[in-house]
Design a protein around this motif. Structure first.
Motif, short mmCIF file in Angstrom:
data_model
loop_
_atom_site.label_atom_id
_atom_site.label_comp_id
_atom_site.label_asym_id
_atom_site.label_seq_id
_atom_site.Cartn_x
_atom_site.Cartn_y
_atom_site.Cartn_z
N LEU A 324 -57.92 -9.76 98.17
CA LEU A 324 -56.70 -10.41 98.66
C LEU A 324 -55.60 -10.48 97.61
O LEU A 324 -54.63 -11.23 97.79
CB LEU A 324 -57.01 -11.83 99.16
CG LEU A 324 -57.99 -11.97 100.31
CD1 LEU A 324 -58.12 -13.44 100.71
CD2 LEU A 324 -57.55 -11.14 101.52
N HIS A 325 -55.70 -9.71 96.55
CA HIS A 325 -54.75 -9.83 95.44
C HIS A 325 -53.30 -9.68 95.89
O HIS A 325 -52.43 -10.46 95.47
CB HIS A 325 -55.05 -8.78 94.36
CG HIS A 325 -56.28 -9.10 93.56
ND1 HIS A 325 -56.63 -10.39 93.24
CD2 HIS A 325 -57.22 -8.29 93.01
CE1 HIS A 325 -57.74 -10.35 92.52
NE2 HIS A 325 -58.13 -9.10 92.38
N ILE A 326 -53.01 -8.69 96.71
CA ILE A 326 -51.63 -8.48 97.14
C ILE A 326 -51.17 -9.63 98.02
O ILE A 326 -50.03 -10.11 97.90
CB ILE A 326 -51.51 -7.13 97.90
CG1 ILE A 326 -51.80 -5.96 96.96
CG2 ILE A 326 -50.11 -6.99 98.51
CD1 ILE A 326 -51.78 -4.61 97.63
N LEU A 327 -52.06 -10.12 98.88
CA LEU A 327 -51.71 -11.25 99.74
C LEU A 327 -51.44 -12.50 98.90
O LEU A 327 -50.48 -13.24 99.17
CB LEU A 327 -52.84 -11.51 100.73
CG LEU A 327 -52.54 -12.48 101.87
CD1 LEU A 327 -51.49 -11.90 102.80
CD2 LEU A 327 -53.82 -12.81 102.65
N TYR A 328 -52.27 -12.74 97.89
CA TYR A 328 -52.04 -13.88 97.00
C TYR A 328 -50.64 -13.79 96.37
O TYR A 328 -49.91 -14.77 96.31
CB TYR A 328 -53.06 -13.90 95.86
CG TYR A 328 -54.48 -14.18 96.26
CD1 TYR A 328 -54.80 -15.14 97.22
CD2 TYR A 328 -55.54 -13.50 95.64
CE1 TYR A 328 -56.12 -15.41 97.55
CE2 TYR A 328 -56.86 -13.77 95.97
CZ TYR A 328 -57.15 -14.71 96.93
OH TYR A 328 -58.46 -14.97 97.25
N LEU A 329 -50.31 -12.60 95.89
CA LEU A 329 -49.04 -12.42 95.21
C LEU A 329 -47.86 -12.66 96.15
O LEU A 329 -46.94 -13.42 95.82
CB LEU A 329 -48.96 -11.00 94.63
CG LEU A 329 -47.64 -10.61 93.96
CD1 LEU A 329 -47.34 -11.51 92.77
CD2 LEU A 329 -47.67 -9.14 93.52
N VAL A 330 -47.90 -12.03 97.32
CA VAL A 330 -46.78 -12.13 98.26
C VAL A 330 -46.64 -13.55 98.81
O VAL A 330 -45.57 -14.17 98.75
CB VAL A 330 -46.94 -11.11 99.41
CG1 VAL A 330 -45.84 -11.32 100.45
CG2 VAL A 330 -46.89 -9.69 98.85
N LEU A 331 -47.73 -14.09 99.34
CA LEU A 331 -47.66 -15.43 99.93
C LEU A 331 -47.49 -16.51 98.87
O LEU A 331 -46.87 -17.55 99.14
CB LEU A 331 -48.91 -15.71 100.77
CG LEU A 331 -49.08 -14.82 102.00
CD1 LEU A 331 -50.29 -15.27 102.81
CD2 LEU A 331 -47.83 -14.84 102.88
N GLY A 332 -48.01 -16.26 97.68
CA GLY A 332 -47.85 -17.23 96.59
C GLY A 332 -46.41 -17.37 96.14
O GLY A 332 -46.06 -18.35 95.47
N ILE A 333 -45.58 -16.42 96.50
CA ILE A 333 -44.15 -16.49 96.21
C ILE A 333 -43.36 -16.92 97.45
O ILE A 333 -42.55 -17.85 97.41
CB ILE A 333 -43.63 -15.12 95.71
CG1 ILE A 333 -44.25 -14.80 94.35
CG2 ILE A 333 -42.10 -15.12 95.61
CD1 ILE A 333 -44.05 -13.37 93.92
N VAL A 334 -43.63 -16.27 98.57
CA VAL A 334 -42.82 -16.48 99.79
C VAL A 334 -43.01 -17.89 100.36
O VAL A 334 -42.03 -18.57 100.68
CB VAL A 334 -43.16 -15.41 100.84
CG1 VAL A 334 -42.46 -15.74 102.17
CG2 VAL A 334 -42.75 -14.03 100.35
N LEU A 335 -44.25 -18.34 100.50
CA LEU A 335 -44.48 -19.64 101.14
C LEU A 335 -43.90 -20.82 100.34
O LEU A 335 -43.29 -21.71 100.94
CB LEU A 335 -45.98 -19.84 101.39
CG LEU A 335 -46.61 -18.91 102.45
CD1 LEU A 335 -48.06 -19.28 102.68
CD2 LEU A 335 -45.82 -18.97 103.77
N PRO A 336 -44.05 -20.86 99.01
CA PRO A 336 -43.39 -21.95 98.28
C PRO A 336 -41.87 -21.94 98.41
O PRO A 336 -41.25 -23.01 98.49
CB PRO A 336 -43.82 -21.70 96.82
CG PRO A 336 -45.14 -21.01 96.93
CD PRO A 336 -44.98 -20.12 98.14
#
Length: 364
Positions: A324-336
């Motif tokens: 899930l590395h890419i998902l962590y990166l994208v959502l870890g930025i977009v959702l906050p």
């Protein structure tokens, strides 16, 4: 003139965006070389930016005012996010997002809130916020050095003395770390970062044109330096664990990383949509720093339910599933960012409604 000022501020917002994306990338990966690469610069870049944005005309003779202003700007969001994590402690523990030895009762809740009040939030989701008191201490130390030079040294000697004192503070911090003398609030690391803070200040004070001196061949040279450190020295940087390269290597590799970030920001500034997106991320860098660990664990929880994974396998920190590395990166930025925008709008709307009601009641 106004357009130039906007462009300059856009550049520094983009640079902050690069810094926070690098932090989330480093936390979202298990790839050793990739993590070592971003850790070479991802915190140093924020000290460089803060040094550049330091307002000497306002705080040069008032270091206490600088401390008070920075404390207010950092403490309020720190306490809001840290307090939220304390309130969510039992819920996050129940769903195994962040493992805990026990649930909080009233006494434990009050103690955790008190720790958060003093920038010592004990909650797992707040792990990345250890950086806040470090930034506050480094900026205050730099401000005190500048105040001393402005008030007690002759004008002609002042710039050199400030540089020498900042370098001295950095070397002292290096010595403390090397001797494994670790102070509260990572003060030894704050001393280490004062020269980096000064470097940003020097760029602005001496009117060093980044547009002129940040070039593709300079970036290529810095990339070569990165390659050398990664492949041939084996040295790593992990400031939260007090791990730095020996001698002056920390400052050399930090300078190379900052230069590369400036080159990337310069390129992004020329691509309007991408540059504005990076600047938006930069403006919400604190919110991303505070929330991305929580986003990682929410991703773990949802993914585990989808693949019917036992709950016990979700306990990895800061994440559990390498796929899930890419998902962590994208959502870890977009959702906050989305959360912060929504929260600010809600607060402003609530404030406007309260002011409107107050005005009506006064009329009546």
């Amino acid at each position: 003139m106004e357009e130039k000022k906007r462009d300059r501020l856009l550049f520094w917002d983009i640079l902050k965006g690069i810094g926070i994306v690098s932090i989330v990338f480093g936390h979202s990966q298990n790839l050793g070389v990739a993590i070592r690469t971003v850790y070479y610069y991802h915190l140093a870049i924020f000290f460089f930016i803060s040094g550049y944005l330091y307002k000497e005309e306002r705080y040069g003779d008032a270091p206490f005012d600088f401390f008070a202003r920075r404390l207010k700007n950092m403490w309020v969001p720190y306490f809001c996010y840290g307090g939220l994590f304390v309130l969510l402690h039992n819920l996050l523990s129940k769903y195994l997002l962040f493992l805990s030895d026990s649930d909080y009762g009233k006494k434990e809740m009050i103690l955790a809130m008190t720790n958060t009040l003093f920038l010592r939030c004990p909650e797992g989701p707040s792990g990345a916020m250890w950086f806040v008191p470090l930034m506050l201490a480094a900026g205050t130390g730099f401000s005190v050095i500048l105040w001393f030079c402005r008030n007690y040294l002759p004008d002609s000697f002042r710039p050199w003395a400030a540089a020498a004192l900042c370098i001295g503070a950095g070397l002292f911090g290096t010595a403390l770390i090397r001797r494994e003398i670790f102070l509260n609030y990572h003060l030894q690391t704050a001393l280490l970062m004062i020269p980096v803070y000064y470097s940003g200040y020097a760029v602005r004070t001496f009117k060093i044109s980044l547009e002129r001196y940040v070039t593709w061949y300079g970036a290529a040279l810095c990339s070569g330096l990165f390659y050398y450190f990664l492949m041939f020295t084996g040295e790593s940087v992990e400031l939260s664990a007090n791990q730095i390269p020996g001698g002056l290597n920390f400052y050399i590799i930090s300078a190379a990383g900052i230069y590369l970030c400036c080159y990337v920001a310069k390129c992004l500034q020329k691509v309007p949509k991408t540059g504005k997106a990076a600047a938006l991320i930069g403006r919400y860098s604190f919110d991303i720093m505070a929330l991305h660990f929580l986003v990682f664990k929410i991703c773990d929880r949802i993914y585990a339910r989808m693949i019917l994974e036992p709950a016990e396998n979700q306990g990895g920190f800061p994440h559990s599933y390498p796929e899930l590395h890419i998902l962590y990166l994208v959502l870890g930025i977009v959702l906050p960012v989305l959360f912060a925008i929504g929260a600010r709008k809600a607060i402003h709307g609530l404030g406007g409604m309260l002011r409107s009601r107050s005005g009506k009641s006064q009329v009546l």
